[in-house]
Design a protein around this motif. Structure first.
Motif, PDB file in Angstrom:
ATOM      1  N   VAL A 167       0.825  -1.207   0.000  1.00  0.00           N
ATOM      2  CA  VAL A 167       0.000   0.000   0.000  1.00  0.00           C
ATOM      3  C   VAL A 167       0.856   1.252   0.000  1.00  0.00           C
ATOM      4  CG1 VAL A 167      -1.688   1.354   1.302  1.00  0.00           C
ATOM      5  CG2 VAL A 167      -1.895  -1.139   1.186  1.00  0.00           C
ATOM      6  N   TRP A 168       1.877   1.266   0.840  1.00  0.00           N
ATOM      7  CA  TRP A 168       2.663   2.491   1.041  1.00  0.00           C
ATOM      8  C   TRP A 168       3.631   2.746  -0.101  1.00  0.00           C
ATOM      9  CZ3 TRP A 168       0.622   5.654   4.248  1.00  0.00           C
ATOM     10  CH2 TRP A 168       1.331   6.767   4.732  1.00  0.00           C
ATOM     11  N   ASP A 169       3.953   1.680  -0.861  1.00  0.00           N
ATOM     12  CA  ASP A 169       4.757   1.804  -2.077  1.00  0.00           C
ATOM     13  C   ASP A 169       6.155   2.357  -1.802  1.00  0.00           C
ATOM     14  OD1 ASP A 169       5.149   1.412  -4.781  1.00  0.00           O
ATOM     15  OD2 ASP A 169       4.562   3.454  -5.297  1.00  0.00           O
ATOM     16  N   GLU A 170       6.708   2.065  -0.661  1.00  0.00           N
ATOM     17  CA  GLU A 170       8.070   2.461  -0.332  1.00  0.00           C
ATOM     18  C   GLU A 170       8.512   1.664   0.900  1.00  0.00           C
ATOM     19  OE1 GLU A 170       7.991   6.448   2.030  1.00  0.00           O
ATOM     20  OE2 GLU A 170       6.482   6.598   0.446  1.00  0.00           O
ATOM     21  N   ASN A 171       9.804   1.777   1.232  1.00  0.00           N
ATOM     22  CA  ASN A 171      10.311   1.039   2.384  1.00  0.00           C
ATOM     23  C   ASN A 171       9.637   1.518   3.670  1.00  0.00           C
ATOM     24  OD1 ASN A 171      12.060  -0.806   3.741  1.00  0.00           O
ATOM     25  ND2 ASN A 171      13.312   0.937   4.378  1.00  0.00           N
ATOM     26  N   VAL A 172       9.136   0.583   4.451  1.00  0.00           N
ATOM     27  CA  VAL A 172       8.417   0.911   5.677  1.00  0.00           C
ATOM     28  C   VAL A 172       9.181   0.369   6.882  1.00  0.00           C
ATOM     29  CG1 VAL A 172       6.261   0.661   6.954  1.00  0.00           C
ATOM     30  CG2 VAL A 172       6.209   0.845   4.460  1.00  0.00           C
ATOM     31  N   GLU A 173       9.535   1.239   7.797  1.00  0.00           N
ATOM     32  CA  GLU A 173      10.236   0.829   9.006  1.00  0.00           C
ATOM     33  C   GLU A 173       9.304   0.010   9.895  1.00  0.00           C
ATOM     34  OE1 GLU A 173      13.368   1.222  10.191  1.00  0.00           O
ATOM     35  OE2 GLU A 173      13.968   2.025   8.250  1.00  0.00           O
ATOM     36  N   SER A 174       9.872  -0.986  10.603  1.00  0.00           N
ATOM     37  CA  SER A 174       9.057  -1.812  11.490  1.00  0.00           C
ATOM     38  C   SER A 174       9.876  -2.247  12.696  1.00  0.00           C
ATOM     39  CB  SER A 174       8.523  -3.037  10.742  1.00  0.00           C
ATOM     40  OG  SER A 174       9.592  -3.902  10.386  1.00  0.00           O
ATOM     41  N   VAL A 175       9.177  -2.738  13.712  1.00  0.00           N
ATOM     42  CA  VAL A 175       9.828  -3.262  14.904  1.00  0.00           C
ATOM     43  C   VAL A 175       8.933  -4.357  15.475  1.00  0.00           C
ATOM     44  CG1 VAL A 175       8.764  -1.485  16.355  1.00  0.00           C
ATOM     45  CG2 VAL A 175      10.808  -2.682  17.166  1.00  0.00           C
ATOM     46  N   ILE A 176       9.554  -5.416  15.999  1.00  0.00           N
ATOM     47  CA  ILE A 176       8.783  -6.487  16.633  1.00  0.00           C
ATOM     48  C   ILE A 176       8.886  -6.334  18.147  1.00  0.00           C
ATOM     49  CG2 ILE A 176       9.077  -8.066  14.691  1.00  0.00           C
ATOM     50  CD1 ILE A 176      11.225  -9.524  16.340  1.00  0.00           C
ATOM     51  N   VAL A 177       7.768  -6.469  18.849  1.00  0.00           N
ATOM     52  CA  VAL A 177       7.758  -6.289  20.298  1.00  0.00           C
ATOM     53  C   VAL A 177       6.809  -7.296  20.941  1.00  0.00           C
ATOM     54  CG1 VAL A 177       8.220  -3.813  20.114  1.00  0.00           C
ATOM     55  CG2 VAL A 177       5.862  -4.624  20.281  1.00  0.00           C
ATOM     56  N   ASP A 178       6.955  -7.401  22.253  1.00  0.00           N
ATOM     57  CA  ASP A 178       5.985  -8.153  23.042  1.00  0.00           C
ATOM     58  C   ASP A 178       5.870  -7.453  24.386  1.00  0.00           C
ATOM     59  OD1 ASP A 178       4.603 -10.180  24.683  1.00  0.00           O
ATOM     60  OD2 ASP A 178       4.960 -11.473  22.942  1.00  0.00           O
ATOM     61  N   PHE A 179       4.670  -7.017  24.715  1.00  0.00           N
ATOM     62  CA  PHE A 179       4.455  -6.256  25.943  1.00  0.00           C
ATOM     63  C   PHE A 179       4.267  -7.151  27.160  1.00  0.00           C
ATOM     64  CE2 PHE A 179       2.773  -3.450  22.524  1.00  0.00           C
ATOM     65  CZ  PHE A 179       3.720  -2.441  22.657  1.00  0.00           C
ATOM     66  N   GLU A 180       4.311  -8.479  26.958  1.00  0.00           N
ATOM     67  CA  GLU A 180       4.106  -9.420  28.064  1.00  0.00           C
ATOM     68  C   GLU A 180       5.163 -10.509  28.037  1.00  0.00           C
ATOM     69  OE1 GLU A 180       0.125 -10.851  27.929  1.00  0.00           O
ATOM     70  OE2 GLU A 180      -0.782  -8.869  28.123  1.00  0.00           O
ATOM     71  N   ALA A 181       6.427 -10.103  28.100  1.00  0.00           N
ATOM     72  CA  ALA A 181       7.519 -11.076  28.158  1.00  0.00           C
ATOM     73  C   ALA A 181       7.451 -11.828  29.490  1.00  0.00           C
ATOM     74  CB  ALA A 181       8.861 -10.369  28.021  1.00  0.00           C
ATOM     75  N   ASP A 182       8.025 -13.016  29.521  1.00  0.00           N
ATOM     76  CA  ASP A 182       7.944 -13.869  30.711  1.00  0.00           C
ATOM     77  C   ASP A 182       8.543 -13.224  31.951  1.00  0.00           C
ATOM     78  OD1 ASP A 182       6.676 -15.811  29.260  1.00  0.00           O
ATOM     79  OD2 ASP A 182       8.511 -16.935  28.803  1.00  0.00           O
TER      80      ASP A 182
END
Length: 365
Positions: A167-182
């Motif tokens: 959709v954005w038609d260009e490089n999109v920055e991203s990050v993976i997270v988890d708000f409930e780590a053990d």
């Protein structure tokens, strides 16, 4: 110039700045959160603000029929979160949200739960945002990533990320997270903050550091949001020709007066002179001349109303943050009867001013 300096130790004689604060509140740096219910938008706000789920949940106010806003901190806000809450619901029509939020938000964060492949509502909304050409800063946050195996996580993240890129038609920055780590922490927290700060720089300043080198810096973190609130007021009032000449020194005066009270230091001409004196003998003179010059530039046709005004606003934000930072350092040591290093004060001011100027650059470009 002498009237400008006088403002610092006579804050009660300053004009009423209610309009400046009201204008600031209407133009807060704003992060638009786009994602389905349960994707982790509220958890993202908690991660940035360090507030509880109850505090965040109770702080939202309606903005449209299906969108809400959250100002942080609520009493003296320095930034705003906008949340579209109807995505994925059968009767949700995003037109009103997209029209309104596209005009008021500075950056967009798409929140996608890693095990949720059905993202058509998010994708359709993003297509409309793309057509508006109002939002240019975008970040994708993939949440709950620890619920899947590493191989499955990579596959799912890539699948959802590709939908956004198409959709954005260009490089999109991203990050993976988890708000409930053990272990109770937030997985990839530091990277998350870095990525968010790249699209809305004020986040880098307002987020409390995990470690501190001294008690003084810990104490400053408790007052940082108040300082940033004054920075925002000074910056927004300095966007208009002539206004900042009076309002910026007045706002800075009230900030210094308030900070002195919180450190239980009596604010007086003597204290003011000593504080400014630690910044160098020419500081007050240069401050008055530079501030006046910035106001004159804003009267230049076209240039003054665009580049000149934006530059003046950024410098006012930076100088206010610099003054607030060194004032806290000065008041902390003065309240304890300790010696204050002029070199440390001057270095601290320069560093804080640079950091403040960078934090003010949240306009989409």
């Amino acid at each position: 110039m002498f009237e400008t300096i006088k403002e610092f130790f006579n804050p009660n004689g300053n004009p009423d700045l209610t309009k400046a604060h009201e204008f600031q509140r209407k133009n807060l740096p704003t992060l638009w959160l786009l994602g389905k219910t349960g994707a982790g938008k509220s958890s993202l706000i908690q991660a940035i603000t360090n507030l509880s789920s109850v505090e965040v949940g109770n702080g939202f106010e309606p903005c449209t029929m299906t969108a809400s806003k959250y100002d942080f901190p609520q009493e003296r806000p320095i930034m705003r979160f906008m949340d579209t809450r109807g995505l994925g619901e059968a009767d949700y029509n995003p037109k009103e949200d997209l029209d309104k939020l596209g005009d008021t938000c500075h950056a967009l964060v798409i929140v996608m739960k890693v095990d949720e492949p059905e993202q058509s509502a998010v994708v359709n909304a993003l297509k409309k945002i793309k057509k508006q050409k109002k939002i240019k800063k975008l970040l994708v946050v993939h949440t709950a990533v620890l619920t899947a195996s590493e191989k499955e996580r990579e596959r799912q993240v890539a699948f959802n990320q590709q939908k956004i890129k198409d959709v954005w038609d260009e490089n999109v920055e991203s990050v993976i997270v988890d708000f409930e780590a053990d272990d109770g922490s937030i997985y990839n927290y530091d990277l998350l903050i870095d990525k968010l700060a790249s699209i809305l720089p004020i986040i880098n300043v307002m987020v409390e550091d995990k470690e501190h080198s001294a008690k003084e810096s810990k104490n400053f973190d408790k007052l940082k949001n108040e300082v940033l609130w004054y920075c925002g007021s000074a910056s927004t009032s300095d966007l208009f020709p002539g206004v900042g000449l009076v309002s910026v020194p007045a706002i800075q005066a009230k900030m210094l007066h308030s900070l002195a009270n919180q450190y239980e230091v009596e604010w007086s001409m003597e204290v003011f002179s000593e504080l400014i004196g630690t910044l160098g003998s020419s500081f007050a003179l240069q401050y008055g001349i530079k501030h006046g010059a910035r106001q004159l530039v804003k009267f230049v046709p076209v240039y003054g109303q665009t580049v000149g005004a934006v530059t003046a606003a950024a410098l006012s934000f930076g100088s206010t943050y610099g003054l607030g930072r060194v004032a806290c350092y000065y008041f902390y040591h003065k309240s304890r009867g300790e010696e204050i290093s002029e070199q440390e004060m001057q270095d601290l001011y320069r560093d804080a001013m640079k950091k403040g100027k960078k934090a003010s650059s949240y306009e989409s470009d």
